[in-house]
Design an enzyme around this catalytic site. Structure first.
Site, short mmCIF file in Angstrom:
data_model
loop_
_atom_site.label_atom_id
_atom_site.label_comp_id
_atom_site.label_asym_id
_atom_site.label_seq_id
_atom_site.Cartn_x
_atom_site.Cartn_y
_atom_site.Cartn_z
CE LYS A 140 13.46 -30.37 -94.82
NZ LYS A 140 14.19 -31.22 -94.49
CB ILE A 141 8.06 -25.20 -99.07
CG1 ILE A 141 6.99 -25.93 -99.03
CG2 ILE A 141 8.26 -24.45 -100.20
CD1 ILE A 141 5.84 -24.86 -99.17
#
Length: 372
Positions: A140-141
């Site tokens: 997750k970014i």
């Protein structure tokens, strides 16, 4: 019980659980949700891990071992969270295999304190992918300004990504562009694009919470009539943007070499206002090729009394645009709202991360071996 969850799946909506804990893994609960409730993925975030580690004693043995080794609190958190994600990924592996890698995914977030540092975010994504070492992981970014180039770099390395904290339509288009640029880099590097996947987490309920508060402040009948409409309108217009981008010539060139579309994922789908139906952000965002990640309460509510009536996004774009325009005409700035929500989202995850550091540090001290 209805079989609304099956109907939702049949409409092309992948049901993911927005929660993970060791207790959920070891008790067999996660496996049960996969088997009985059509759950085909799991998302995590710093808030979820902070809650899991601070409640109960499921982590005591691992924490005691980490305390004995005198590891740093940051290393302890990474060992604990990646262990949970690895185990959850193993439980979901049959789903991953059955769907050709589309589902059966578990997401883990980069340290939110890096949200405004492109290079550090990319380095952390690479490290997390190596640490978890499962093909069905999504890193997750956050979709911050610094996060956008990190998405391109990470996808370009062949690492699958869940882009999180998307609130605005403009930023969502930037996210899709970053994904396509990453695929183009991966293609140039000779990587197999069929192995690279991504979802774009478009947040829903928080938009209503903020805009409803401002509509209440205006207080007119016209303002009150618009309550509870902005979040759905925003998400539906996001789906319109998705349809446009993934029918473009640029996409067609990638599609020819077996690239995967970046699916829109509806996040923050638990209803915050008790005046609204508790399944609102599930029932009214049904469209093929989407993911809905639900907290357990929303999953249970949908299973119990959800009404799935087919595609509820098709044909709504004109109305959705009119509703957002009506909000703007009342003096509520869309750009101001979405920027505030992005800033708050990063701040909340950072605060949860700091709470996670504190509670983990306290547990390490509690379980540290006595002298001698």
């Amino acid at each position: 019980m209805t079989d609304a969850l099956k109907r939702l799946s049949d409409e092309g909506v992948a049901i993911w659980l927005d929660d993970l804990s060791r207790q959920r893994i070891t008790s067999g609960n996660l496996a049960e949700l996969i088997d009985q409730q059509h759950v085909v993925g799991v998302t995590t975030n710093p808030s979820i891990f902070q809650k899991a580690i601070s409640e109960g004693h499921g982590y005591d043995q691992q924490l005691a071992d980490l305390a004995a080794r005198e590891v740093t609190v940051e290393e302890a958190i990474r060992m604990i969270t990646t262990a949970d994600v690895r185990d959850a990924a193993d439980i979901l592996r049959p789903v991953f295999d059955a769907t050709g890698g589309q589902d059966g995914r578990v997401s883990i977030e980069v340290d939110p304190r890096l949200a405004h540092n492109t290079r550090a975010t990319t380095a952390e994504a690479r490290q997390l992918a190596w640490l978890v070492d499962r093909p069905n992981t999504l890193i997750k970014i956050p979709a911050t300004r610094a996060g956008i180039p990190a998405i391109t770099e990470t996808i370009g390395l062949g690492i699958s990504v869940n882009v999180t904290l998307i609130f605005s339509l403009e930023r969502y288009r930037e996210v899709m562009d970053a994904y396509l640029a990453g695929l183009e880099k991966a293609k140039a590097a000779g990587l197999d694009l069929s192995k690279i996947h991504s979802v774009a987490s478009f947040f829903v309920s928080r938009v209503d919470s903020e805009i409803d508060k401002r509509l209440d402040g205006i207080g007119t009948d016209e303002a009150k009539a618009l309550k509870g409409k902005a979040a759905l309108a925003n998400a539906r217009l996001a789906y319109q943007a998705y349809e446009e981008v993934f029918s473009s010539d640029r996409w067609a060139a990638l599609d020819k070499v077996n690239a995967n579309k970046q699916r829109p994922l509806w996040a923050s789908t638990g209803v915050k206002d008790p005046a609204y139906k508790d399944t609102l952000y599930v029932e009214d965002l049904v469209a093929p090729g989407t993911v809905n990640t639900m907290p357990e309460a929303t999953l249970e509510a949908t299973a119990d009394h959800g009404q799935i009536t087919g595609n509820t996004i098709a044909g709504t774009y004109e109305q959705a645009r009119a509703e957002l325009d009506a909000v703007e005409k009342l003096g509520i700035s869309y750009d101001d709202v979405v920027q505030l929500l992005e800033d708050e989202g990063v701040d909340k995850f950072e605060a949860s991360w700091n709470d996670l550091l504190k509670s983990t540090e306290a547990e390490l001290k509690r379980l540290a071996p006595s002298e001698g």
